[in-house]
Each structure stands twice: as C-alpha cells, then as structure tokens.
Design a protein around this motif. Structure first.
Motif, PDB file in Angstrom:
ATOM      1  N   ARG A  24       0.837  -1.213   0.000  1.00 10.62           N
ATOM      2  CA  ARG A  24       0.000   0.000   0.000  1.00 10.62           C
ATOM      3  C   ARG A  24       0.871   1.261   0.000  1.00 10.62           C
ATOM      4  NH1 ARG A  24      -2.866  -3.290   3.584  1.00 10.62           N
ATOM      5  NH2 ARG A  24      -1.994  -2.192   5.373  1.00 10.62           N
ATOM      6  N   SER A  25       1.935   1.250   0.765  1.00  8.19           N
ATOM      7  CA  SER A  25       2.842   2.413   0.801  1.00  8.19           C
ATOM      8  C   SER A  25       3.499   2.642  -0.554  1.00  8.19           C
ATOM      9  CB  SER A  25       3.935   2.203   1.854  1.00  8.19           C
ATOM     10  OG  SER A  25       3.385   2.216   3.133  1.00  8.19           O
ATOM     11  N   GLN A  27       2.333   1.817  -3.448  1.00  7.90           N
ATOM     12  CA  GLN A  27       1.327   2.320  -4.377  1.00  7.90           C
ATOM     13  C   GLN A  27       1.082   3.812  -4.163  1.00  7.90           C
ATOM     14  OE1 GLN A  27       0.109   0.437  -7.008  1.00  7.90           O
ATOM     15  NE2 GLN A  27       1.811  -0.734  -6.182  1.00  7.90           N
ATOM     16  N   ARG A  28       1.101   4.262  -2.917  1.00  2.44           N
ATOM     17  CA  ARG A  28       0.950   5.703  -2.646  1.00  2.44           C
ATOM     18  C   ARG A  28       2.140   6.485  -3.193  1.00  2.44           C
ATOM     19  NH1 ARG A  28      -1.130   3.740   2.333  1.00  2.44           N
ATOM     20  NH2 ARG A  28       0.819   4.207   3.380  1.00  2.44           N
ATOM     21  N   ALA A  31       1.913   7.543  -6.795  1.00  2.00           N
ATOM     22  CA  ALA A  31       0.980   8.629  -7.089  1.00  2.00           C
ATOM     23  C   ALA A  31       1.642  10.007  -6.959  1.00  2.00           C
ATOM     24  CB  ALA A  31      -0.233   8.542  -6.157  1.00  2.00           C
TER      25      ALA A  31
END
Length: 73
Positions: A24-25, A27-28, A31
C-alpha cells in the motif's frame, strides 16, 4: 533504491501483514509527482535494507523506471 525494505524481520507471523502494508505504501509513492526526491531510510549495508547500491538520492520517476516494485501493471 531500486528495491524495498525487508518485511520478515519481525518474524513469520507478521510477514504477510507487513508485506501488505508495504505494498500500500509503494502504491501511494507511485501517485507522487515524478520529480519528487527520494532518500533511503537506511544506509547501504544496513541489516534491514535491501541489497546495497551506490545511489544516495533519486526521484519517484527514476524509481518508477528502475524499481520493479514501483512499476504499475
């Protein structure tokens, strides 16, 4: 650089939880704007770091190209 931290250092019972959180980190991070600067959290050769490299700074854009863990499917 060109990798991500190890997720098994706290034991096998936490590895999956930490791997999911790391995903998740990452993927952030993808962005963020490509020109965003990145610095390693630990120096090369640190016990918890990924394989050592010679880079000391990079950008999100460079890591999107070089780091297979940051490439979007």
């Amino acid at each position: 650089m060109n990798s991500a931290a190890r997720t098994g250092l706290l034991g096998p019972e936490r590895t999956e939880e930490l791997a999911r959180a790391q995903y998740r980190s990452l993927q952030r991070l993808t962005a963020l704007p490509d020109e965003t600067a990145m610095w390693p959290t630990h120096g090369a050769g640190s016990f918890c770091s990924a394989p050592p490299g010679t880079e000391r700074t990079t950008t999100i854009g460079a890591q999107k190209q070089a780091n297979p863990l940051l490439r979007r499917p």
